[in-house]
Design a protein around this motif. Structure first.
Motif, PDB file in Angstrom:
ATOM      1  N   ASP A 143      10.556  30.644  53.987  1.00 28.67           N
ATOM      2  CA  ASP A 143      11.551  31.244  53.095  1.00 28.67           C
ATOM      3  C   ASP A 143      12.952  30.981  53.640  1.00 28.67           C
ATOM      4  O   ASP A 143      13.514  31.791  54.373  1.00 28.67           O
TER       5      ASP A 143
ATOM      6  N   ARG B 253       1.092  35.708  48.378  1.00 28.86           N
ATOM      7  CA  ARG B 253       1.328  36.762  49.357  1.00 28.86           C
ATOM      8  C   ARG B 253       0.165  37.748  49.374  1.00 28.86           C
ATOM      9  O   ARG B 253      -0.530  37.931  48.381  1.00 28.86           O
ATOM     10  N   ASN B 254       0.007  38.404  50.513  1.00 32.46           N
ATOM     11  CA  ASN B 254      -0.944  39.499  50.622  1.00 32.46           C
ATOM     12  C   ASN B 254      -0.460  40.653  49.746  1.00 32.46           C
ATOM     13  O   ASN B 254       0.682  41.082  49.859  1.00 32.46           O
ATOM     14  N   ARG B 255      -1.301  41.121  48.847  1.00 29.65           N
ATOM     15  CA  ARG B 255      -0.931  42.210  47.941  1.00 29.65           C
ATOM     16  C   ARG B 255      -1.743  43.456  48.272  1.00 29.65           C
ATOM     17  O   ARG B 255      -2.905  43.361  48.688  1.00 29.65           O
TER      18      ARG B 255
ATOM     19  N   THR C 122      11.764  38.820  46.415  1.00 32.23           N
ATOM     20  CA  THR C 122      10.999  38.228  47.521  1.00 32.23           C
ATOM     21  C   THR C 122      10.215  37.010  47.059  1.00 32.23           C
ATOM     22  O   THR C 122      10.218  35.963  47.719  1.00 32.23           O
ATOM     23  N   ASP C 123       9.562  37.115  45.911  1.00 36.95           N
ATOM     24  CA  ASP C 123       8.744  35.999  45.416  1.00 36.95           C
ATOM     25  C   ASP C 123       9.620  34.796  45.050  1.00 36.95           C
ATOM     26  O   ASP C 123       9.261  33.650  45.344  1.00 36.95           O
TER      27      ASP C 123
ATOM     28  N   GLU D 291       2.377  44.117  54.516  1.00 36.07           N
ATOM     29  CA  GLU D 291       3.776  44.558  54.525  1.00 36.07           C
ATOM     30  C   GLU D 291       3.924  45.935  55.163  1.00 36.07           C
ATOM     31  O   GLU D 291       4.863  46.188  55.923  1.00 36.07           O
TER      32      GLU D 291
ATOM     33  N   ARG E 266      10.976  32.742  48.100  1.00 37.25           N
ATOM     34  CA  ARG E 266      10.041  31.866  48.797  1.00 37.25           C
ATOM     35  C   ARG E 266       9.944  30.485  48.155  1.00 37.25           C
ATOM     36  O   ARG E 266       9.253  29.618  48.665  1.00 37.25           O
TER      37      ARG E 266
ATOM     38  N   ASN F  87       1.629  33.761  55.621  1.00 37.44           N
ATOM     39  CA  ASN F  87       2.542  33.088  54.695  1.00 37.44           C
ATOM     40  C   ASN F  87       3.706  33.966  54.250  1.00 37.44           C
ATOM     41  O   ASN F  87       4.476  33.569  53.386  1.00 37.44           O
ATOM     42  N   ASP F  88       3.836  35.146  54.829  1.00 37.35           N
ATOM     43  CA  ASP F  88       4.937  36.049  54.499  1.00 37.35           C
ATOM     44  C   ASP F  88       6.015  35.926  55.577  1.00 37.35           C
ATOM     45  O   ASP F  88       5.791  36.264  56.739  1.00 37.35           O
TER      46      ASP F  88
ATOM     47  N   ASP G  86      -1.374  38.146  56.791  1.00 36.53           N
ATOM     48  CA  ASP G  86      -0.626  37.304  55.858  1.00 36.53           C
ATOM     49  C   ASP G  86       0.344  36.402  56.624  1.00 36.53           C
ATOM     50  O   ASP G  86       1.522  36.724  56.780  1.00 36.53           O
TER      51      ASP G  86
ATOM     52  N   ASP H 262      10.323  43.038  44.840  1.00 37.07           N
ATOM     53  CA  ASP H 262       9.212  42.092  44.940  1.00 37.07           C
ATOM     54  C   ASP H 262       9.513  40.800  44.195  1.00 37.07           C
ATOM     55  O   ASP H 262       9.148  39.704  44.648  1.00 37.07           O
TER      56      ASP H 262
END
Length: 578
Positions: free
Chosen positions: A444, A327-329, A225-226, A372, A229, A412-413, A410, A222
């Motif tokens: 990304d 991000r969607n969590r 991934t963050d 996800e 971006r 934006n992912d 999401d 994670d």
């Protein structure tokens, strides 16, 4: 009188300095100074004389050299780096002396034998842009030497130089020019990106419970991934970072093998409803610790901690950049654990896909708005019917629906976008597919999987050379990739009719026993190696007993019919069933 002392002239200026000089001095001051003195005498000074240059000054860890010719300056710099690399052979990694070199052609002021002015400033700044063992040159130098020297150049674009009004075009000499003494250049270090570059190593599980290993790995993924971006950073993909899991490798070596300057390492402990994370950011070239911190929080705050760690790393490396959209969590930690377990199963085998689908459906039952989980479910459903002999219905329709739901939850992912993009592409909804991939890589640009997977559709569009470039970009971001990257590369090499390269790629151990074996069979057949081709075709059919050329051809979204016929011809020559 000042006018008489100071003169102006056009000159090519080479600036060089030692990477990690302070670390070398701290490690062995006497030995380092003796080695530098010897290399100046045995390597630098003879080369400067040979190329009609003049050493302007030597400063501890650096040197400034003037040439009347840009060609001479670049030739000298390349040979300098070659000989320095040869001199490092046999030395321990921490004892090697590596140089950065910058060259500029410009107006300089000469006073008392010393040089001043923008011509010198730009050369010194270019030296700072160059990575270990590299040579960077200005656009002025490139224009003079591009047709006169037998070495390639990589364009790095316009760069803002401190204290210089106009941006400067920068080019990097391709690493093969400096590493020819090693033969193929296979072991040459990867050039550093122009952006701040980082690899996040797998965090160490400090819990007594080995089952928390999955949680700690998910935390690492994670964070990658963050960071990925953030468009101002170059971030190595998780597959390559995890190649070092459980190995005791010096961070300098890892940075060199992955082609990055910075490394993040850390540990995590999860117990009794709390999580403790330790992280430290290291400049692997200079050997400096840039930032370190400990976080001790409730487990429910894990995603806030991830965001905080990411923000601190970004600020340390690149200042305050524009933050990527949130991000969607997941809202359920059990769903998160199930999804993390499923991440490691996709794109491997049919049985792994079935296990991932089971885990992801459980995660979605616990958290229906977990984007996800829906994206990974869509991907595994699509793979099941497209490549692994599972029923088309209802997997095909379900894959589309789950991928669209993930993007709606999401947008934006980037992962959600490229998964929908590949599925829509295979549905021949090409414009929508292209839009999703464009959105993914805008969100990304470090997303190695998106670059690699898009190559599949670019081949189908009749542009295999472009597809090869996409895979090359993916491999730079992910130097230790999953096997399917080589499947995509081999497919593009077959399409461009480079069968020998396709065979070499498809026989790599990472992909050899996968479904890509049918491409290997076709490539061997096109080379006239029919016995080998038929053996590979038979081995492919053992794991894919329902495969037929006709069914495969009908399912593939070719936009170039000549290319479709080219693939069909290879499969027929290899003896695959009609």
């Amino acid at each position: 009188m000042a006018e008489e002392r100071a003169q102006r002239r056009l000159a090519a200026i080479m600036a060089a300095d030692v990477v990690g000089y302070s670390r070398l001095i701290e490690l062995d001051e006497r030995g380092t100074l003796a080695a530098l003195k010897e290399r100046r005498k045995e390597i630098l000074e003879p080369l400067v004389r040979q190329h009609q240059g003049r050493i302007v000054k030597v400063m501890g860890d650096g040197v400034l050299v003037e040439f009347a010719s840009a060609v001479n300056a670049v030739t000298c710099a390349v040979e300098f780096q070659r000989r320095m690399a040869a001199a490092n052979k046999g030395l321990a990694e921490g004892r090697q002396i590596l140089l950065r070199v910058g060259i500029n052609l410009g107006d300089v002021v000469v006073e008392g034998g010393d040089l001043y002015g923008n011509g010198v400033i730009v050369a010194v700044r270019l030296q700072g842009i160059a990575g270990p063992g590299e040579v960077c040159v200005s656009g002025n130098v490139y224009d003079q030497v591009k047709r006169r020297l037998d070495c390639g150049f990589e364009e790095l674009g316009l760069q803002t130089i401190k204290n210089v009004t106009e941006p400067v075009a920068v080019y990097r000499v391709e690493s093969s020019a400096m590493w020819e003494h090693q033969g193929s250049g296979e072991n040459a270090p990867l050039p550093l990106p122009i952006k701040p570059s980082i690899a996040v190593l797998p965090f160490t599980n400090m819990s007594n419970d080995p089952e928390q290993e999955v949680f700690v790995d998910g935390l690492t993924e994670d964070l990658i991934t963050d960071l990925s971006r953030t468009s101002g950073l170059f971030v190595i993909a998780s597959n390559s970072s995890f190649a070092y899991k459980g190995r005791h490798v010096d961070v300098r070596r890892i940075a060199r093998e992955l082609g990055v300057r910075y490394v993040l390492e850390g540990s995590a402990r999860r117990a009794a409803g709390r999580v403790r994370i330790n992280a430290q950011l290291i400049d692997a070239i200079e050997g400096d610790h840039l930032w370190a911190e400990r976080f001790d929080r409730n487990l429910e705050d894990i995603f806030a901690v991830q965001d905080e760690v990411t923000a601190k790393i970004v600020e340390a490396l690149a200042g305050r950049l524009t933050a990527a959209p949130a991000r969607n969590r997941p809202t359920n930690l059990k769903a998160y654990d199930l999804c993390v377990r499923a991440r490691a199963l996709g794109l491997q085998t049919a049985s792994a896909a079935r296990e991932a689908i089971f885990l992801l459906r459980r995660a979605i039952a616990l958290d229906p708005d977990y984007a996800e989980a829906r994206r990974l479910l869509a991907l595994n459903l699509w793979l099941s019917w497209e490549f692994w002999d599972q029923a088309t219905d209802p997997n095909r329709a379900s894959a589309i629906a789950e991928a669209q739901k993930a993007v709606a939850l999401d947008p934006n992912d980037a992962g959600n976008r490229w998964v929908l993009g590949i599925i829509l592409g295979h549905e021949r909804r090409w414009a929508e597919s292209d839009a999703e991939f464009d959105a993914a890589l805008k969100l990304d640009p470090n997303h190695a999987d998106a670059w690699a997977m898009r190559a599949d559709l670019i081949v189908m569009n009749g542009r295999p050379a472009d597809a090869i470039e996409h895979v090359r970009k993916a491999l730079r971001l992910n130097p230790h990739p999953p096997g399917w990257y080589y499947w995509m590369l081999g497919q593009a090499q077959y399409a461009i009719r480079d069968y020998a390269s396709a065979v070499q790629t498809l026989r790599r151990p990472e992909t050899y026993r996968a479904t890509s074996r049918r491409l290997l069979a076709a490539s061997l057949a096109q080379l006239g190696r029919l016995e080998e081709a038929r053996t590979e075709a038979q081995l492919f059919m053992m794991n894919n007993p329902n495969f037929t050329i006709r069914q495969w051809s009908a399912s593939q979204p070719f936009r170039d019919e000549d290319l479709r016929r080219h693939f069909v011809k290879g499969y027929r020559m290899a003896g695959l069933p009609e």
